[in-house]
Design a protein around this motif. Structure first.
Motif, PDB file in Angstrom:
ATOM      1  N   TRP A 310      25.354 -15.794 -65.119  1.00 34.45           N
ATOM      2  CA  TRP A 310      25.809 -15.082 -63.931  1.00 34.45           C
ATOM      3  C   TRP A 310      25.458 -13.598 -64.055  1.00 34.45           C
ATOM      4  O   TRP A 310      25.721 -12.985 -65.101  1.00 34.45           O
ATOM      5  N   VAL A 311      24.901 -13.044 -62.991  1.00 33.38           N
ATOM      6  CA  VAL A 311      24.751 -11.595 -62.869  1.00 33.38           C
ATOM      7  C   VAL A 311      25.579 -11.170 -61.658  1.00 33.38           C
ATOM      8  O   VAL A 311      25.282 -11.564 -60.526  1.00 33.38           O
ATOM      9  N   VAL A 312      26.640 -10.389 -61.907  1.00 32.54           N
ATOM     10  CA  VAL A 312      27.571  -9.997 -60.857  1.00 32.54           C
ATOM     11  C   VAL A 312      27.157  -8.639 -60.310  1.00 32.54           C
ATOM     12  O   VAL A 312      27.138  -7.636 -61.039  1.00 32.54           O
ATOM     13  N   GLU A 313      26.833  -8.609 -59.029  1.00 33.45           N
ATOM     14  CA  GLU A 313      26.355  -7.381 -58.412  1.00 33.45           C
ATOM     15  C   GLU A 313      27.457  -6.311 -58.404  1.00 33.45           C
ATOM     16  O   GLU A 313      28.587  -6.570 -57.997  1.00 33.45           O
ATOM     17  N   GLY A 314      27.098  -5.099 -58.861  1.00 29.13           N
ATOM     18  CA  GLY A 314      28.009  -3.961 -58.825  1.00 29.13           C
ATOM     19  C   GLY A 314      28.990  -3.891 -59.973  1.00 29.13           C
ATOM     20  O   GLY A 314      29.730  -2.906 -60.105  1.00 29.13           O
ATOM     21  N   LEU A 315      29.037  -4.905 -60.823  1.00 29.38           N
ATOM     22  CA  LEU A 315      29.962  -4.899 -61.959  1.00 29.38           C
ATOM     23  C   LEU A 315      29.416  -4.025 -63.074  1.00 29.38           C
ATOM     24  O   LEU A 315      28.241  -4.094 -63.414  1.00 29.38           O
ATOM     25  N   GLY A 316      30.290  -3.195 -63.656  1.00 32.15           N
ATOM     26  CA  GLY A 316      29.908  -2.368 -64.784  1.00 32.15           C
ATOM     27  C   GLY A 316      30.208  -3.053 -66.105  1.00 32.15           C
ATOM     28  O   GLY A 316      30.218  -4.277 -66.197  1.00 32.15           O
ATOM     29  N   HIS A 317      30.482  -2.239 -67.108  1.00 36.02           N
ATOM     30  CA  HIS A 317      30.729  -2.774 -68.448  1.00 36.02           C
ATOM     31  C   HIS A 317      32.215  -3.091 -68.585  1.00 36.02           C
ATOM     32  O   HIS A 317      32.989  -2.326 -69.171  1.00 36.02           O
ATOM     33  N   ALA A 318      32.622  -4.221 -68.020  1.00 37.81           N
ATOM     34  CA  ALA A 318      34.037  -4.585 -67.987  1.00 37.81           C
ATOM     35  C   ALA A 318      34.170  -6.077 -67.751  1.00 37.81           C
ATOM     36  O   ALA A 318      33.284  -6.717 -67.171  1.00 37.81           O
ATOM     37  N   ALA A 335      35.944 -14.088 -64.998  1.00 40.77           N
ATOM     38  CA  ALA A 335      35.146 -14.559 -66.120  1.00 40.77           C
ATOM     39  C   ALA A 335      35.923 -15.590 -66.933  1.00 40.77           C
ATOM     40  O   ALA A 335      35.348 -16.559 -67.441  1.00 40.77           O
ATOM     41  N   THR A 336      37.232 -15.395 -67.043  1.00 42.23           N
ATOM     42  CA  THR A 336      38.053 -16.333 -67.812  1.00 42.23           C
ATOM     43  C   THR A 336      37.997 -17.727 -67.198  1.00 42.23           C
ATOM     44  O   THR A 336      37.782 -18.728 -67.887  1.00 42.23           O
ATOM     45  N   THR A 337      38.177 -17.798 -65.876  1.00 37.77           N
ATOM     46  CA  THR A 337      38.134 -19.092 -65.193  1.00 37.77           C
ATOM     47  C   THR A 337      36.760 -19.738 -65.324  1.00 37.77           C
ATOM     48  O   THR A 337      36.649 -20.944 -65.592  1.00 37.77           O
ATOM     49  N   ALA A 338      35.709 -18.930 -65.145  1.00 32.00           N
ATOM     50  CA  ALA A 338      34.348 -19.471 -65.202  1.00 32.00           C
ATOM     51  C   ALA A 338      34.029 -20.017 -66.588  1.00 32.00           C
ATOM     52  O   ALA A 338      33.431 -21.091 -66.730  1.00 32.00           O
ATOM     53  N   MET A 340      36.175 -21.035 -68.952  1.00 29.00           N
ATOM     54  CA  MET A 340      36.966 -22.232 -69.262  1.00 29.00           C
ATOM     55  C   MET A 340      36.416 -23.449 -68.528  1.00 29.00           C
ATOM     56  O   MET A 340      36.384 -24.556 -69.070  1.00 29.00           O
ATOM     57  N   ARG A 341      35.977 -23.259 -67.300  1.00 29.88           N
ATOM     58  CA  ARG A 341      35.362 -24.365 -66.563  1.00 29.88           C
ATOM     59  C   ARG A 341      34.104 -24.833 -67.279  1.00 29.88           C
ATOM     60  O   ARG A 341      33.874 -26.045 -67.436  1.00 29.88           O
ATOM     61  N   PHE A 342      33.294 -23.890 -67.721  1.00 33.81           N
ATOM     62  CA  PHE A 342      32.056 -24.247 -68.417  1.00 33.81           C
ATOM     63  C   PHE A 342      32.358 -24.961 -69.730  1.00 33.81           C
ATOM     64  O   PHE A 342      31.723 -25.960 -70.072  1.00 33.81           O
ATOM     65  N   PHE A 343      33.331 -24.466 -70.472  1.00 35.26           N
ATOM     66  CA  PHE A 343      33.669 -25.062 -71.757  1.00 35.26           C
ATOM     67  C   PHE A 343      34.205 -26.486 -71.620  1.00 35.26           C
ATOM     68  O   PHE A 343      33.805 -27.391 -72.346  1.00 35.26           O
ATOM     69  N   LEU A 344      35.162 -26.657 -70.673  1.00 37.08           N
ATOM     70  CA  LEU A 344      35.944 -27.882 -70.636  1.00 37.08           C
ATOM     71  C   LEU A 344      35.597 -28.835 -69.502  1.00 37.08           C
ATOM     72  O   LEU A 344      35.955 -30.011 -69.550  1.00 37.08           O
ATOM     73  N   GLY A 345      34.909 -28.333 -68.474  1.00 39.07           N
ATOM     74  CA  GLY A 345      34.569 -29.203 -67.356  1.00 39.07           C
ATOM     75  C   GLY A 345      33.438 -30.146 -67.733  1.00 39.07           C
ATOM     76  O   GLY A 345      32.791 -30.029 -68.768  1.00 39.07           O
ATOM     77  N   SER A 346      33.213 -31.100 -66.874  1.00 39.14           N
ATOM     78  CA  SER A 346      32.114 -32.029 -67.108  1.00 39.14           C
ATOM     79  C   SER A 346      30.791 -31.287 -67.112  1.00 39.14           C
ATOM     80  O   SER A 346      30.477 -30.535 -66.184  1.00 39.14           O
ATOM     81  N   ALA A 347      30.023 -31.456 -68.159  1.00 40.26           N
ATOM     82  CA  ALA A 347      28.738 -30.762 -68.269  1.00 40.26           C
ATOM     83  C   ALA A 347      27.727 -31.233 -67.257  1.00 40.26           C
ATOM     84  O   ALA A 347      26.691 -30.619 -67.068  1.00 40.26           O
ATOM     85  N   LYS A 348      28.024 -32.319 -66.540  1.00 41.47           N
ATOM     86  CA  LYS A 348      27.091 -32.833 -65.539  1.00 41.47           C
ATOM     87  C   LYS A 348      27.472 -32.393 -64.130  1.00 41.47           C
ATOM     88  O   LYS A 348      26.891 -32.844 -63.158  1.00 41.47           O
ATOM     89  N   GLN A 349      28.474 -31.490 -64.038  1.00 37.93           N
ATOM     90  CA  GLN A 349      28.873 -30.962 -62.754  1.00 37.93           C
ATOM     91  C   GLN A 349      28.457 -29.512 -62.646  1.00 37.93           C
ATOM     92  O   GLN A 349      28.103 -28.878 -63.627  1.00 37.93           O
ATOM     93  N   GLY A 350      28.594 -28.939 -61.425  1.00 39.32           N
ATOM     94  CA  GLY A 350      28.304 -27.533 -61.236  1.00 39.32           C
ATOM     95  C   GLY A 350      26.886 -27.289 -60.772  1.00 39.32           C
ATOM     96  O   GLY A 350      26.015 -28.100 -60.904  1.00 39.32           O
TER      97      GLY A 350
END
Length: 350
Positions: A310-318, A335-338, A340-350
């Motif tokens: 992910w590249v978040v437009e306008g986000l600085g070093h935070a 970022a926390t939600t994203a 955790m979803r990546f870690f624990l969600g089905s790797a075949k989704q998204g």
């Protein structure tokens, strides 16, 4: 990529401690070939700032806020391994029934000038751990190891399989994994800035010990070999010639990051693609929590999601979507939600 340079670190440090920031900035810019440097924003990285500096320079100060109330246990422990000794926080969620195996273990690596409590407040990791029944390991980097409490990602000895910080952190994760009977494929690491760079190292050097790692605003493995080349990597993008993450990888970076150039996120992904050849790329633009986000996903032949960026437009070093009670946080998609979803969600989704 910007080639590593040699900077007169002793003189730069002397100027900064004397409060001569403009002179120090000019010296760094000259050493980096004129690349812009923001010393105040650079505080989350190598130990040029902090001790001995005059007050009022806009550097993040230690936060004394109490931890928000949470139902789980948040305790201090000690661990020794690989010639290293560190204290760490361990969060065991109340949502985890007695004797129940956690859904996963997360090694959470703070950025420079931070500590486990500060980082937990900013990321909201306790709430996430309760929702997902995940045990959190949050080690503390002491000032004795780095003046700004940075993980020493830029020192090659700390990226080795034997000895150093990466080996210590992996041993710590193994120990907690054994304690809670969590297998390696459900052990994860995530970090911000220096912590993000160290997470990439863990995924590259110890890919069999982690199911996935996440790098927020960090750098590729081997991006620097000393302090001078660390500044060059931060400013213009580090070398991606090192070994990339061999496990699943999530990368998040802000397009407006003036401390760690966004090119570093591209380098982290490029490394991983060499370590995991044959992936198919699919990119899309998204609008998440009021921010434009460029998303790229890479899947293997079995349609398993191996890399997400992910590249978040306008986000600085935070930390994106973090809570203001913690340092180095900003509005944006969580970022926390994203992660955790990546870690624990089905790797075949998204």
């Amino acid at each position: 990529m910007t080639k590593p340079t040699t900077l007169n670190m002793a003189e730069i440090t002397r100027l900064m401690r004397a409060g001569q920031l403009s002179e120090a900035t000019q010296m760094i810019q000259t050493g980096l070939g004129g690349a812009p440097v923001d010393l105040a924003s650079a505080a989350p990285f190598p130990n040029l700032t902090g001790a001995g500096l005059p007050s009022g320079l806009g550097l993040p100060q230690g936060r004394a806020q109490a931890m928000p109330a949470s139902p789980g246990s948040w305790t201090w422990r000690d661990h020794q391994a690989a010639g290293q000794s560190r204290q760490y926080r361990l969060y065991v969620p109340a949502s985890l029934a007695e004797g129940e195996t956690p859904a996963g273990i997360l090694l959470l690596l703070h950025g420079c000038t931070q500590d486990p409590d500060d980082f937990a407040r900013g990321t909201g990791i306790h709430d996430a751990a309760e929702r997902h029944r995940v045990v959190v390991i949050a080690p503390a980097q002491p000032a004795q190891a780095n003046m700004n409490r940075c993980w020493n990602w830029f020192e090659p000895r700390h990226a080795e399989a034997q000895g150093g910080e990466a080996a210590f952190l992996t041993d710590l994760t193994r120990a907690i994994g054994h304690e809670f009977a969590v297998p390696p494929n459900l052990r994860f690491a995530a970090g911000l800035s220096a912590g993000g760079a160290m997470s990439v190292i863990l995924g590259a050097v110890f890919p069999e010990d982690f199911g996935a790692v996440a790098c927020h605003s960090g750098l590729p493995n081997g991006a620097a070999r000393d302090m001078g080349s660390a500044f060059a990597a931060m400013s213009g993008g580090g070398s991606d010639r090192g070994t990339g993450a061999g496990c699943r990888l999530f990368v998040l970076h802000g397009s407006a990051d003036r401390t760690v150039a966004p090119q570093n996120a591209q380098a982290v992904v490029a490394q991983a693609l060499r370590a995991q050849p044959g992936l198919t790329r699919r990119a899309a633009a998204a609008r998440l929590d009021g921010h434009n986000v460029q998303v790229a996903r890479f899947r293997d032949k079995d349609d398993v999601l191996r890399i997400e960026s992910w590249v978040v437009e306008g986000l600085g070093h935070a930390w994106s979507g973090g809570a203001p009670q913690g340092s180095h946080t900003a509005a944006g998609p969580s970022a926390t939600t994203a992660m955790m979803r990546f870690f624990l969600g089905s790797a075949k989704q998204g």
